[in-house]
Scaffold this motif. Sequence first.
Motif, short mmCIF file in Angstrom:
data_model
loop_
_atom_site.label_atom_id
_atom_site.label_comp_id
_atom_site.label_asym_id
_atom_site.label_seq_id
_atom_site.Cartn_x
_atom_site.Cartn_y
_atom_site.Cartn_z
N ALA A 2 0.83 -1.20 0.00
CA ALA A 2 0.00 0.00 0.00
C ALA A 2 0.87 1.25 0.00
O ALA A 2 0.58 2.22 -0.71
N LEU A 3 1.92 1.22 0.78
CA LEU A 3 2.81 2.38 0.85
C LEU A 3 3.48 2.65 -0.49
O LEU A 3 3.56 3.80 -0.94
N LEU A 4 3.91 1.62 -1.15
CA LEU A 4 4.54 1.76 -2.47
C LEU A 4 3.55 2.30 -3.49
O LEU A 4 3.88 3.19 -4.28
N LEU A 41 -0.13 10.25 0.41
CA LEU A 41 0.17 9.43 1.59
C LEU A 41 -0.76 9.74 2.75
O LEU A 41 -1.28 8.83 3.40
N ALA A 42 -0.99 11.00 3.02
CA ALA A 42 -1.82 11.38 4.16
C ALA A 42 -3.25 10.87 4.01
O ALA A 42 -3.78 10.21 4.90
N LEU A 53 1.39 -1.49 5.38
CA LEU A 53 1.82 -2.72 4.73
C LEU A 53 0.60 -3.54 4.36
O LEU A 53 -0.42 -3.48 5.00
N GLY A 54 0.72 -4.33 3.34
CA GLY A 54 -0.40 -5.14 2.89
C GLY A 54 -1.13 -4.49 1.74
O GLY A 54 -0.57 -3.73 0.96
N ALA A 64 -6.84 8.87 -2.47
CA ALA A 64 -5.47 9.35 -2.62
C ALA A 64 -5.29 10.09 -3.94
O ALA A 64 -4.64 11.14 -3.99
N ILE A 65 -5.85 9.56 -4.99
CA ILE A 65 -5.77 10.22 -6.30
C ILE A 65 -6.50 11.56 -6.26
O ILE A 65 -5.99 12.59 -6.72
N ALA A 66 -7.72 11.55 -5.72
CA ALA A 66 -8.51 12.78 -5.66
C ALA A 66 -7.84 13.84 -4.78
O ALA A 66 -7.83 15.02 -5.13
#
Length: 84
Positions: A2-4, A41-42, A53-54, A64-66
């Motif tokens: 998820a972080l990546l 990220l936020a 993770l996961g 996140a995109i919006a």
Amino acid sequence: MALLLLFVVGVSAGWFASIVARTEAAGSILRQMVVGLIASLAVGLFMNSWTMLGSISWAAFGSAIAAAAAILVLYHAVFTRRAY
């Protein structure tokens, strides 16, 4: 994972914003990429219950995109003034 994914979304949104805004200075392109990364990220981690993770949920990915797009539009509205 998820972080990546959120990292890639944020940096890509910032890079795309630099193309749309036609900024050519390397410092401003990098700044837009960082702004997109932080926003992605936020909001993405908040919507994903702070799980780094996961897997990532579709709601977190879309948010996140919006958020990256909205923050970059706000960034350009506030910080890039052109004198005509």
